[in-house]
Every structure is written in structure tokens, then in C-alpha cells.
Design a protein around this motif. Structure first.
Motif, PDB file in Angstrom:
ATOM      1  N   GLU A  34      40.676  38.824  43.003  1.00 21.40           N
ATOM      2  CA  GLU A  34      40.279  40.090  43.727  1.00 21.40           C
ATOM      3  C   GLU A  34      41.399  41.121  42.997  1.00 21.40           C
ATOM      4  O   GLU A  34      42.552  40.758  43.279  1.00 21.40           O
ATOM      5  N   THR A  36      43.773  44.610  42.551  1.00 23.79           N
ATOM      6  CA  THR A  36      44.836  44.928  43.421  1.00 23.79           C
ATOM      7  C   THR A  36      45.580  45.957  42.660  1.00 23.79           C
ATOM      8  O   THR A  36      45.982  45.886  41.691  1.00 23.79           O
ATOM      9  N   THR A  37      46.162  46.771  43.613  1.00 24.19           N
ATOM     10  CA  THR A  37      47.193  47.627  42.854  1.00 24.19           C
ATOM     11  C   THR A  37      48.548  47.218  43.299  1.00 24.19           C
ATOM     12  O   THR A  37      48.770  47.163  44.566  1.00 24.19           O
ATOM     13  N   TRP A  48      47.783  48.517  38.179  1.00 22.65           N
ATOM     14  CA  TRP A  48      46.412  47.832  38.494  1.00 22.65           C
ATOM     15  C   TRP A  48      46.397  46.896  37.851  1.00 22.65           C
ATOM     16  O   TRP A  48      46.411  46.473  36.798  1.00 22.65           O
ATOM     17  N   GLN A  52      45.258  38.830  41.918  1.00 25.86           N
ATOM     18  CA  GLN A  52      46.652  38.904  42.864  1.00 25.86           C
ATOM     19  C   GLN A  52      47.732  38.159  41.936  1.00 25.86           C
ATOM     20  O   GLN A  52      47.654  36.977  41.602  1.00 25.86           O
ATOM     21  N   ASN A 192      51.581  44.472  47.777  1.00 30.86           N
ATOM     22  CA  ASN A 192      50.287  44.863  47.132  1.00 30.86           C
ATOM     23  C   ASN A 192      49.771  45.708  48.011  1.00 30.86           C
ATOM     24  O   ASN A 192      49.574  45.420  49.322  1.00 30.86           O
ATOM     25  N   GLU A 193      48.828  46.670  47.273  1.00 30.74           N
ATOM     26  CA  GLU A 193      48.099  47.485  48.063  1.00 30.74           C
ATOM     27  C   GLU A 193      46.628  46.929  47.948  1.00 30.74           C
ATOM     28  O   GLU A 193      46.407  46.104  46.952  1.00 30.74           O
ATOM     29  N   GLY A 194      45.666  47.727  48.370  1.00 33.99           N
ATOM     30  CA  GLY A 194      44.080  47.292  48.253  1.00 33.99           C
ATOM     31  C   GLY A 194      43.702  47.543  46.810  1.00 33.99           C
ATOM     32  O   GLY A 194      44.233  48.157  46.077  1.00 33.99           O
ATOM     33  N   ALA A 195      42.669  47.169  46.516  1.00 38.14           N
ATOM     34  CA  ALA A 195      42.196  47.085  45.138  1.00 38.14           C
ATOM     35  C   ALA A 195      41.906  48.644  44.998  1.00 38.14           C
ATOM     36  O   ALA A 195      41.339  49.394  45.459  1.00 38.14           O
TER      37      ALA A 195
END
Length: 220
Positions: A34, A36-37, A48, A52, A192-195
Motif C-alpha cells: 500500500e 504511503t508518504t 513517497w 510501507q 506514515n501519512e496516507g498514500a
């Protein structure tokens, strides 16, 4: 600090690189694909990634941060090493070249000890927000690799991309998204932030006579 001293110290890091890359592909752990930023607060890094990141032998107190990402057909290794007090804070191409030569020597020695081989080919200078560096391509035990080596104000960093499909499109996105906030959060740790899709304007190739600007001040 002389170039021979820098190269000798960084050669150990090159040995570490190779061991980690081999272990990455021999591991049977789960694949986290998945996007992630990823943010590493200690280094002020944002990048980016297609999967994960997992910390590997990470020690903020020892000045070394190491993360790996593995997807179905690619892998990434991010290593950050705190600059030594004697190293210049602004971008210094001579220093970067010394570090790269040490890494290459470490790669070669470690690969040979494991019955393999390594190669490096310079591609171009590169820069992005808060950093300047150099791009290389190469192989390790016939695995195609793309490298980005560079310096931010406070860190040496490397991003190694292994893509089994030999397509560097994804690696280019990762390299282009790299940002160092030189005002950085001095607190240790990462999150981690959302993609998010990478901003292609944040990293680009550059000619050898250009360099990144650096801000004044120190990180704790």
C-alpha cells in the motif's frame, strides 16, 4: 578530513548496504504494497514510497537510520547517516564523491565475499528540495539497481531501488518526491501519512555546476 579517511569510514556502510539488500530478498516476510508518504522526523525527510517502510537496525542515537520497503516486484532501501561535525553543512561535491567512493568499495568487497559482483554507472547530478546528489545505475548479483546518493544540510542519504522488471519509472517517482525540511523536527522517530502521489517538481536532474542552497542553523 582527508578523502582517504572519509572513504574508509563510509566503506563500512557499503558493506552494511550489501548485507541488507541480500537479506531483503532472502527474507520470507510479508509484502506491504500500500503506497504511503513516509516521514522521518529525525532527518526532516518526506518521501513517497510504493509500500510501507519497515525499520531495520535503526538507531537515531548512533546517527544511523535505515528503512526498507518490499513490494511484489521491487524493493527500496533508505539509509540516512548523520553528518560528522567536521563535514561541511552546505552541499559539497567533493565530500559526496568521497562518500560514494567509499560506498562503492564496500559494495565490491562485500559482494566478492559472497561470491557475487557489483557495478556502478554514473547517470547525472540531481537535486530536490533541501538536498543535492548524484544518480547511478548498477547491479548486485545481476539484480538491476538504481541509486540516489546525496547530502542534505545535516545528513548523508542514499536511496537504493531494486526493480525486478528493470523499469525505473517507479524509482524515478520515489527519487522525485524526496524532500528534506532543513528546519526539521528534531524529535526522533518516524510516521506514515496516507498514500499520496509524488510531486514531480520536487526532484530533477541537474548539471554538475549547480548546487542546492542550505539554510543556516543546526539540528539538535
Amino acid at each position: 578530513m582527508t578523502s582517504s579517511v572519509v572513504s574508509a569510514r563510509i566503506k563500512i556502510l557499503g558493506l552494511f548496504f550489501v548485507v541488507c539488500l541480500f537479506s531483503l530478498f532472502s527474507s520470507a516476510g510479508p509484502v506491504f504494497a500500500e503506497p504511503t508518504t513516509f516521514n522521518e522526523k529525525q532527518a526532516g525527510l518526506s518521501v513517497w514510497l510504493p509500500g510501507q517502510p519497515q525499520p531495520v537496525s535503526t538507531s537515531a542515537t548512533a546517527g544511523m537510520l535505515n528503512y526498507m520497503v518490499k513490494t511484489d516486484d521491487s524493493a527500496y532501501q533508505i539509509i540516512l547517516r548523520k553528518k560528522e561535525a567536521s563535514w561541511p553543512r552546505d552541499f559539497n561535491e567533493d565530500l559526496l564523491d568521497q562518500i560514494i567512493e567509499g560506498l562503492k568499495a564496500g559494495f565490491k568487497d562485500s559482494a566478492e565475499k559472497q561470491g557475487s559482483s557489483s557495478s556502478f554507472q554514473f547517470v547525472a547530478g540531481a537535486e530536490g528540495k533541501g538536498w543535492s546528489g548524484k544518480r547511478f545505475t548498477g547491479t548486485l548479483n545481476k539484480m538491476p539497481l538504481s541509486y540516489l546518493f546525496g547530502l542534505s544540510r545535516d545528513w548523508f542519504f542514499s536511496v537504493t531501488a531494486v526493480n525486478t522488471s528493470k523499469d525505473d519509472t517507479e524509482a524515478n517517482k520515489v527519487f522525485a518526491s524526496l524532500v528534506f525540511d532543513n528546519k526539521g523536527d528534531s524529535g526522533a522517530g518516524s510516521d506514515n501519512e496516507g498514500a499520496a502521489k509524488p510531486d514531480q517538481s520536487q526532484g530533477s536532474e541537474k548539471s554538475d555546476d549547480s548546487s542546492a542552497s542550505a539554510e543556516d542553523g543546526d539540528l539538535d
